[in-house]
Scaffold this motif. Structure first.
Motif, mmCIF file in Angstrom:
data_model
loop_
_atom_site.group_PDB
_atom_site.id
_atom_site.type_symbol
_atom_site.label_atom_id
_atom_site.label_comp_id
_atom_site.label_asym_id
_atom_site.label_seq_id
_atom_site.Cartn_x
_atom_site.Cartn_y
_atom_site.Cartn_z
ATOM 1 N N ARG A 143 0.832 -1.214 0.000
ATOM 2 C CA ARG A 143 0.000 0.000 0.000
ATOM 3 C C ARG A 143 0.864 1.261 0.000
ATOM 4 O O ARG A 143 0.549 2.245 -0.685
ATOM 5 C CB ARG A 143 -0.903 -0.025 1.230
ATOM 6 C CG ARG A 143 -1.700 1.244 1.499
ATOM 7 C CD ARG A 143 -2.637 1.035 2.665
ATOM 8 N NE ARG A 143 -3.278 2.276 3.056
ATOM 9 C CZ ARG A 143 -2.885 3.036 4.078
ATOM 10 N NH1 ARG A 143 -1.844 2.671 4.809
ATOM 11 N NH2 ARG A 143 -3.519 4.163 4.355
ATOM 12 N N MET A 144 1.962 1.250 0.746
ATOM 13 C CA MET A 144 2.816 2.433 0.858
ATOM 14 C C MET A 144 3.911 2.478 -0.206
ATOM 15 O O MET A 144 4.690 3.440 -0.251
ATOM 16 C CB MET A 144 3.470 2.463 2.248
ATOM 17 C CG MET A 144 2.484 2.490 3.399
ATOM 18 S SD MET A 144 1.304 3.864 3.317
ATOM 19 C CE MET A 144 2.413 5.264 3.484
ATOM 20 N N LEU A 145 3.992 1.486 -1.078
ATOM 21 C CA LEU A 145 5.016 1.452 -2.116
ATOM 22 C C LEU A 145 4.839 2.615 -3.095
ATOM 23 O O LEU A 145 3.760 2.827 -3.634
ATOM 24 C CB LEU A 145 4.933 0.120 -2.873
ATOM 25 C CG LEU A 145 5.957 -0.101 -3.992
ATOM 26 C CD1 LEU A 145 7.366 -0.165 -3.418
ATOM 27 C CD2 LEU A 145 5.621 -1.381 -4.760
ATOM 28 N N GLN A 146 5.911 3.372 -3.302
ATOM 29 C CA GLN A 146 5.870 4.517 -4.202
ATOM 30 C C GLN A 146 6.703 4.240 -5.460
ATOM 31 O O GLN A 146 7.563 3.350 -5.468
ATOM 32 C CB GLN A 146 6.390 5.772 -3.500
ATOM 33 C CG GLN A 146 5.544 6.193 -2.301
ATOM 34 C CD GLN A 146 5.925 7.556 -1.768
ATOM 35 O OE1 GLN A 146 6.745 8.282 -2.355
ATOM 36 N NE2 GLN A 146 5.321 7.938 -0.647
ATOM 37 N N VAL A 147 6.446 5.041 -6.481
ATOM 38 C CA VAL A 147 7.154 4.875 -7.747
ATOM 39 C C VAL A 147 8.654 5.054 -7.558
ATOM 40 O O VAL A 147 9.465 4.358 -8.185
ATOM 41 C CB VAL A 147 6.614 5.873 -8.796
ATOM 42 C CG1 VAL A 147 7.398 5.763 -10.096
ATOM 43 C CG2 VAL A 147 5.132 5.631 -9.049
ATOM 44 N N THR A 148 9.047 5.959 -6.666
ATOM 45 C CA THR A 148 10.475 6.195 -6.431
ATOM 46 C C THR A 148 11.141 5.022 -5.707
ATOM 47 O O THR A 148 12.376 4.975 -5.625
ATOM 48 C CB THR A 148 10.661 7.472 -5.595
ATOM 49 O OG1 THR A 148 9.866 7.389 -4.404
ATOM 50 C CG2 THR A 148 10.240 8.702 -6.382
ATOM 51 N N ASP A 149 10.352 4.103 -5.168
ATOM 52 C CA ASP A 149 10.913 2.914 -4.503
ATOM 53 C C ASP A 149 11.271 1.822 -5.512
ATOM 54 O O ASP A 149 11.861 0.811 -5.135
ATOM 55 C CB ASP A 149 9.910 2.344 -3.494
ATOM 56 C CG ASP A 149 9.651 3.299 -2.335
ATOM 57 O OD1 ASP A 149 10.612 3.975 -1.912
ATOM 58 O OD2 ASP A 149 8.506 3.367 -1.857
ATOM 59 N N VAL A 150 10.906 2.032 -6.760
ATOM 60 C CA VAL A 150 11.142 1.028 -7.804
ATOM 61 C C VAL A 150 12.426 1.386 -8.544
ATOM 62 O O VAL A 150 12.577 2.495 -9.058
ATOM 63 C CB VAL A 150 9.965 0.969 -8.795
ATOM 64 C CG1 VAL A 150 10.238 -0.060 -9.890
ATOM 65 C CG2 VAL A 150 8.667 0.656 -8.063
ATOM 66 N N ASP A 151 13.355 0.443 -8.605
ATOM 67 C CA ASP A 151 14.621 0.652 -9.308
ATOM 68 C C ASP A 151 14.627 -0.199 -10.583
ATOM 69 O O ASP A 151 14.816 -1.426 -10.514
ATOM 70 C CB ASP A 151 15.791 0.253 -8.408
ATOM 71 C CG ASP A 151 17.143 0.604 -9.027
ATOM 72 O OD1 ASP A 151 17.198 0.850 -10.250
ATOM 73 O OD2 ASP A 151 18.148 0.621 -8.293
ATOM 74 N N PRO A 152 14.423 0.407 -11.755
ATOM 75 C CA PRO A 152 14.365 -0.371 -12.997
ATOM 76 C C PRO A 152 15.706 -0.959 -13.413
ATOM 77 O O PRO A 152 15.754 -1.922 -14.178
ATOM 78 C CB PRO A 152 13.879 0.654 -14.023
ATOM 79 C CG PRO A 152 14.255 1.974 -13.457
ATOM 80 C CD PRO A 152 14.176 1.838 -11.966
#
Length: 274
Positions: A143-152
């Protein structure tokens, strides 16, 4: 029933017929359990392990059942039906340990196929399910996962209070990409990966109520799916390492230790050996 008569004569409150019927039903269930599952047809053969196994079949009714069994075995001992009261050392408090529901391997495979091959599945369901099934992610972490937490670059995500990024397998990464594509369709500035109709105009995460029902279509709650993964990890690895990787208290990880192993997880016996 004699106690009922004494209570009536003394003017005190007697036990109801329903109470007596409940007690008799518990003793009946114990007798059937002993014969069918423990191979015992004599009260004198009952030991504390038999009673504990019987109480474990309905953990929530432990206190009520144990009260009835104590009364019965005290009576049985006074009548020399048994020599030792097997309930003497038992307590009404449940033993510490995991009591939740988990999924079988076949159920896990069905869910994996559902979320990786069916393109009609709602992306939020697939994301919450896959992260819980393979990475033990809680609903709060997703629920708290943000786009900036994703490392492509490394194909990893930062989840909750975990000390290190979580590398995603190809199937989980593909599900995450589907969820991000779903988010892009909203044309929203909300920083979270999961965006709903109610949050697309703001910056708040999806509601806890939404997360609690996002897996309704698959038939299993998020807690059950996550618990399955944690039970597997804690029982095959060092619980302290699992706690450190998940950012959990070590005592919280120990709860998931089980006292049995599914037969399907045991190695095949070698010829000539048992």
């Amino acid at each position: 029933m004699r106690a009922q008569d004494r209570a009536r004569r003394a003017g005190t409150r007697p036990r109801s017929d329903h109470t007596l019927e409940t007690a008799l039903a518990i003793l009946r269930d114990l007798a059937l359990f002993l014969v069918e599952h423990r191979g015992k047809d004599d009260w004198a053969l009952v030991d504390v392990h038999d009673v504990e196994a019987f109480l474990a079949t309905l953990p929530r009714a432990r206190k009520r059942r144990l009260t009835v069994l104590r009364q019965f075995f005290r009576f049985a001992r006074s009548k020399h039906i048994v020599l030792v009261d097997p309930t003497r050392t038992l307590t009404a408090k449940e033993p510490n340990g995991f009591r939740g529901r988990t999924l079988t391997l076949d159920q896990q495979r069905d869910l994996f196929r559902r979320w990786t091959t069916d393109e009609d599945i709602q992306p939020h369901e697939a994301l919450v399910g896959m992260l819980a099934l393979l990475h033990g992610a809680s609903s709060s972490e997703v629920r708290m996962l943000q786009v900036t937490d994703v490392d492509p670059v490394t194909q990893s995500v930062r989840l909750g209070k975990r000390p290190h990024p979580v590398p995603l397998d190809p199937a989980s990464w593909d599900v995450l990409q589907r969820c991000l594509a779903h988010r892009e369709a909203w044309s929203t500035a909300n920083p979270h990966v999961m965006v709903t109709k109610g949050t697309k105009a703001g910056r708040s995460p999806a509601s806890t109520a939404y997360l609690s029902h996002v897996l309704d279509a698959c038939g299993y709650p998020p807690r059950t799916i996550r618990s399955t993964r944690l039970v597997d990890l804690v029982n095959t690895m060092d619980p302290k390492l699992v706690a450190a990787a998940f950012g959990m208290d070590p005592q919280a990880a120990l709860i998931y230790l089980a006292d049995h192993i599914d037969e399907g997880r045991l190695p095949a016996s070698e010829p000539g050996r048992k």
